[in-house]
Scaffold this active site. Structure first.
Site, PDB file in Angstrom:
ATOM      1  N   HIS A 121       3.053  -4.824   4.115  1.00 52.04           N
ATOM      2  CA  HIS A 121       2.959  -5.381   5.462  1.00 52.04           C
ATOM      3  C   HIS A 121       2.433  -6.814   5.434  1.00 52.04           C
ATOM      4  CE1 HIS A 121       3.602  -1.500   7.411  1.00 52.04           C
ATOM      5  NE2 HIS A 121       2.728  -0.955   6.594  1.00 52.04           N
ATOM      6  N   ASP A 147      -5.055 -10.436  -0.154  1.00 52.29           N
ATOM      7  CA  ASP A 147      -3.763 -11.115  -0.012  1.00 52.29           C
ATOM      8  C   ASP A 147      -2.942 -11.037  -1.299  1.00 52.29           C
ATOM      9  OD1 ASP A 147      -1.825 -12.575   1.381  1.00 52.29           O
ATOM     10  OD2 ASP A 147      -2.503 -14.435   0.449  1.00 52.29           O
ATOM     11  N   HIS A 148      -1.705 -10.595  -1.140  1.00 54.23           N
ATOM     12  CA  HIS A 148      -0.779 -10.428  -2.262  1.00 54.23           C
ATOM     13  C   HIS A 148      -1.321  -9.440  -3.293  1.00 54.23           C
ATOM     14  CE1 HIS A 148       1.238 -13.815  -0.403  1.00 54.23           C
ATOM     15  NE2 HIS A 148       2.281 -13.575  -1.153  1.00 54.23           N
ATOM     16  N   GLU A 184      -1.133  -4.049  12.069  1.00 55.30           N
ATOM     17  CA  GLU A 184      -0.310  -3.720  10.911  1.00 55.30           C
ATOM     18  C   GLU A 184       1.150  -4.081  11.161  1.00 55.30           C
ATOM     19  OE1 GLU A 184      -0.486   0.308   8.381  1.00 55.30           O
ATOM     20  OE2 GLU A 184       1.033   0.306   9.956  1.00 55.30           O
ATOM     21  N   HIS A 189       0.848  -1.193   0.000  1.00 51.44           N
ATOM     22  CA  HIS A 189       0.000   0.000   0.000  1.00 51.44           C
ATOM     23  C   HIS A 189       0.888   1.250   0.000  1.00 51.44           C
ATOM     24  CE1 HIS A 189      -0.403   1.457   4.458  1.00 51.44           C
ATOM     25  NE2 HIS A 189       0.764   0.907   4.290  1.00 51.44           N
ATOM     26  N   HIS A 197       5.145   0.314  -0.242  1.00 50.48           N
ATOM     27  CA  HIS A 197       5.779  -0.590   0.725  1.00 50.48           C
ATOM     28  C   HIS A 197       4.689  -1.573   1.127  1.00 50.48           C
ATOM     29  CE1 HIS A 197       3.771   2.255   3.403  1.00 50.48           C
ATOM     30  NE2 HIS A 197       3.842   1.338   4.334  1.00 50.48           N
ATOM     31  N   CYS A 256       5.694   6.492   4.709  1.00 47.17           N
ATOM     32  CA  CYS A 256       4.545   5.675   4.289  1.00 47.17           C
ATOM     33  C   CYS A 256       3.954   6.156   2.974  1.00 47.17           C
ATOM     34  CB  CYS A 256       3.448   5.687   5.352  1.00 47.17           C
ATOM     35  SG  CYS A 256       3.983   4.977   6.910  1.00 47.17           S
TER      36      CYS A 256
END
Lengths: 138, 138, 138, 138, 138, 138
Positions: free
Chosen positions: B41, B79-80, B126, B14, B39, B33
């Protein structure tokens, strides 16, 4: 022999792919990890050095030194970055955890050598289920 | 009152930014950020539902049902993935953990309601240091 | 040398006892772990393989392959099972974590060998305080 | 070869300093860890022994024995104590985690030897980021 | 309503005792926690604030702000300190985790109020088994 | 208001099933958790009590007291036991985590009441992904 391990963390984006392959071929090999729009991880890095403690201080190496080296040469270059696009020591390499561990070894080894301790292992925990560890033949 | 919590995980990329702001302004507000190269998580999602257990089964709700709902409506879509670019229920929103928790609530609430239990909280971890929890006024 | 570790989990019942011993003798040796009505654990299994990464993919081995092998040959045979009564590769053995680690080694080794990587260690975390690791002489 | 690890915990106070140095010199070398008013930690101790399991029991060593030895010779002497002032096997030593690991090795080795297993490593986790491990040349 | 939790850590020494009681009486009430030579912990502090996210940023509060406040007013005053002797906001109080949580609330509340969010809970994890949480009537 | 949470652990076997149903019907409802040969878990129990700290001690309740009550009335009756067959307070109940949490509440409530603190929640973590919490209407 004493082994000292320092944990540091970084959050980064990456994509598993080989440039000369099509998106289909990349998906076939790397699955959802090849998503062209990237995904990311909270990486945990465990750096282990080994040696004999200094009899005057009882310390193998000053932890502040370890932390400073890791921060300056590794974490600041990886944290909140895109591993494929922005990390100089990963250029031209597939952004796998295996390659990342080997590259971090090469970045860190001279700095620890100059402090008189040997680098022992680089371990990266990509998720709670997947861990990669590297030890270079020495 | 019984509260049942199911944990699921997803890895995503994100970027924190507001489209109408310059990169400089975004950096000023969101810091690293806001990196335009993304980047990511390892997000942990904790979904809590509440109600009275079924006296015939001793269960508040079948965990396989909970897991199926979370997987189908939330995890498979996150996811991914790139939260800013690819997640339909986050379009037009800043990709903060706060907004993500609120959006996941709205996605999940009707599915749990139709199973006869109330959604209680959406919690997203997070990182090991940052946790967001959401409870909608009901 | 690269070491890759995959964690999987299974929940199982077991009992520590030696058939030819009386319940009293079993209790004397194994304590409450010999309870004839069984007890159980959330076992964590860490399987480590080692080798050189494939230069074309940057991967030691495809994690989906690792996960499939572990699931098919180990987890599906142990999860929600009674280790003493239902797990074929534990028949005739005392259901200790030590024996379990050695048996899992023998089950997994040929599958990893056929994929070109060496099995390095089998580690089982029976509880947060008790961990067993096995490395076969090779 | 089987390796068995037992985790125990203790909470203790300590101070990093060298008696013949001034407070300034100690602060220069050890930083805030040299605070003359002490600070403390929740230490986690991981003791690993190795050997072959007993074919009659399937156990390398009885865990109750391990736990009793650790409690009697290590934990009861460290828990809720001041490592510098009250722990006999640390007298005359700098209270570093390195020295603590080496001292615990010397305390424990004869007890495990008399039980027929070899002490393999002493690992101390001083915090989630700092881990020290010791293996004596044998 | 959104709840945001930030975790910070500090390592400190303390002793449970009441000055007007004898060492024997203190030992009777507080057990080994009353050791006059101190002991210590790795404390984990979880601070939760609540409110509505800012629609311009998607954030309840900037995490860098939260972290700065916690560091300046709490962590820097507690980390590597003796809670009984050196922490001004604990003077005249028994150094229990309960009193610590209440004192941290009073220290932090005005700082969060001035940022427009409400302090919700102060939670302190003294060990993996003992957790204290405080919510002031408001 | 202060909330104090104590964690304890127990390892037990259980089976999800309703006696008047066939094995097929039980499997249909409870899946592999209905295995007639049992399975088991490392359960983590978090008991939270609430109240005002005693101004003479700074403590809500003596943790040794909490620990003694939990051990005597709950852990000793569950640890290394079969929940369906051997735990008196679970007789006639389906061995779900929900029912277990409610039964533990009823066991513990009078003991805490007699110590002057109120039981607040019973939380049971059956696995890292599944958590049940119970609060009785009071």
């Amino acid at each position: 022999m004493i082994y000292l391990t320092r944990r540091e963390r970084f959050n980064a984006a990456h994509r598993m792919y080989r440039e000369e392959w099509s998106d289909e071929k990349n998906y076939e090999v790397f699955g959802k990890c090849s998503n062209p729009n990237w995904h990311g991880h909270n990486y945990e890095l465990f750096v282990t050095v080994r040696g004999e403690p200094d009899p005057h201080t009882g310390l193998l190496i000053n932890l502040k030194e370890v932390s400073r080296i890791l921060r300056e040469y590794v974490i600041d270059r990886l944290d909140h970055k895109n591993i494929n696009l922005e990390v100089d020591f990963m250029q031209g390499k597939i952004a796998s955890t295996e390659n990342l561990a080997m590259a971090i070894w090469d970045v860190l080894e001279p700095h620890f050598k100059s402090l008189g301790v040997a680098l022992h292992t680089i371990q990266i925990k990509e998720s709670e289920n997947n861990i990669v560890e590297y030890q270079k033949n020495q």
